[in-house]
Design an enzyme around this catalytic site. Structure first.
Site, PDB file in Angstrom:
ATOM      1  N   SER A  51       2.538   3.023  -7.109  1.00 45.10           N
ATOM      2  CA  SER A  51       2.760   3.493  -5.750  1.00 45.10           C
ATOM      3  C   SER A  51       2.221   4.911  -5.669  1.00 45.10           C
ATOM      4  O   SER A  51       1.593   5.408  -6.614  1.00 45.10           O
ATOM      5  CB  SER A  51       4.251   3.449  -5.390  1.00 45.10           C
ATOM      6  N   VAL A 111       0.858  -1.175   0.000  1.00 44.39           N
ATOM      7  CA  VAL A 111       0.000   0.000   0.000  1.00 44.39           C
ATOM      8  C   VAL A 111       0.896   1.228   0.000  1.00 44.39           C
ATOM      9  O   VAL A 111       1.855   1.302   0.766  1.00 44.39           O
ATOM     10  CB  VAL A 111      -0.921   0.024   1.244  1.00 44.39           C
ATOM     11  N   CYS A 112       0.608   2.159  -0.900  1.00 38.66           N
ATOM     12  CA  CYS A 112       1.336   3.424  -0.965  1.00 38.66           C
ATOM     13  C   CYS A 112       2.836   3.158  -1.161  1.00 38.66           C
ATOM     14  O   CYS A 112       3.222   2.362  -2.019  1.00 38.66           O
ATOM     15  CB  CYS A 112       1.044   4.226   0.298  1.00 38.66           C
ATOM     16  N   THR A 113       3.689   3.771  -0.347  1.00 39.44           N
ATOM     17  CA  THR A 113       5.134   3.643  -0.531  1.00 39.44           C
ATOM     18  C   THR A 113       5.694   2.323  -0.012  1.00 39.44           C
ATOM     19  O   THR A 113       6.909   2.119  -0.047  1.00 39.44           O
ATOM     20  CB  THR A 113       5.876   4.814   0.143  1.00 39.44           C
TER      21      THR A 113
END
Length: 335
Positions: A128, A108-110
């Site tokens: 990302s 998730v995300c970074t």
């Protein structure tokens, strides 16, 4: 006995709290709806509490070493946070050894930076948070980085964009595991919509493009958004800005970062998506209302941008009506 899919969420100091709680709430809601579909656990390196980037303290269920000793999870979730840009080597080493054993690997995300550093994304298409996509592509050339979608599925690896996109991805995984009805029930409970396809752009056209500095160009941006069915050719828009077509096209791209034609395409696509998701009009009416002229022109735009034609998009991503409440027994009027 019903099969329960195990889910392990990796925790570390500086983790983005919503990257953890968003997917966890989705899977926990699905577990409740489906009567024990998931076994959700969290783990940090030493099993001790972690402090999120926003200052919250989260107490994990166990340590990563102990979790590994209990067997590979069905789904391993790696959230993001500022810490991911300078990760703890011990965490990377743990991921390198144990993450490949998971049946489904999710970032998730970074969190994608952690998986990339562990060498787990080589040869895969991923996404990302838009802020780090350039860094991800530059630092890990073996990884195919797509900065636009809100989430990407590539084999057993699933990666999402920032924060709320983790909820979208988790809902898609629940739908894959347990079916659309369970995912819709969870989405309603969380007051979100089961509607965003993974290849939807991370930003709306207005957010993806910069706001023009000069007022005539800002006015043109607003006009495009409010009148998608009108003549939005470069000549027509240039006339509104009192500029020559050539000067307008150059100035618009310089100030917004997007050519005017592409900006118009994005706005019309977003408007069409909203009408298909929320409105009663048919595809032909929507195509006219959004400036496409014909259903075929709109179909080509949808297939190019979203990989699905308008009618299929509506079928897949329009929320189902909420179940009707049970009616009580009828009463005769008082006499």
């Amino acid at each position: 006995m019903k099969h329960r899919r195990s889910i392990l969420v990796v925790l570390f100091d500086g983790v983005q709290s919503l990257d953890v709680t968003g997917p966890v709430e989705v899977f926990a809601g699905a577990d409740h709806c489906a009567g024990g579909a998931y076994d959700i656990r969290t783990a940090s390196l030493d099993g001790g509490p972690v402090r999120t980037g926003s200052g919250l303290t989260v107490v994990p269920d166990t340590s990563l070493a102990a979790a590994a000793g209990e067997g590979a999870p069905h789904t391993l979730i790696v959230p993001g946070g500022p810490y991911t840009r300078d990760p703890h080597r011990e965490l990377i080493d743990w991921l390198r050894v144990h993450a490949p054993r998971a049946e489904r690997l999710v970032s998730v995300c970074t969190g994608a930076l952690l998986l990339a550093e562990a060498g787990l994304l080589d040869g895969h298409r991923v996404t990302s948070h838009w802020v780090v996509c350039e860094q991800l592509a530059r630092s890990y050339p073996e990884v195919e980085v797509d900065p636009d979608p809100i989430f990407v599925r590539d084999g057993h690896i699933a990666t999402s964009a920032g924060v709320t996109a983790g909820i979208d991805l988790a809902l898609a995984l629940v739908e894959e595991d347990l079916g659309r009805e369970v995912a819709l029930t969870v989405a309603r409970h969380l007051v979100v919509f089961l509607r965003r396809p993974g290849n939807q752009a991370q930003f709306s056209a207005q957010l993806a493009a910069q706001t023009a500095r000069r007022e005539p160009l800002r006015d043109v941006q607003q006009y495009i958004s409010e009148h998608p069915a009108h003549d939005l050719s470069v000549d027509a828009l240039a006339a509104r800005a009192s500029l020559s077509p050539r000067h307008f096209a150059r100035a618009f791209q310089e100030e917004t970062g997007v050519p005017p034609g592409r900006y118009v395409e994005r706005v019309r696509l977003e408007h069409a998506r909203r009408l298909l998701e929320d409105g009663p009009d048919g595809v032909e009416e929507v195509s006219r209302a959004c400036g496409y002229g014909t259903p075929e022109a709109m179909r080509r735009a949808f297939v190019k941008a979203l990989g699905t034609p308008p009618a299929e998009y509506r079928r897949r991503f329009r929320p189902l009506p909420a179940p009707a409440k049970a009616q009580g027994p009828a009463h005769s009027p008082a006499r």
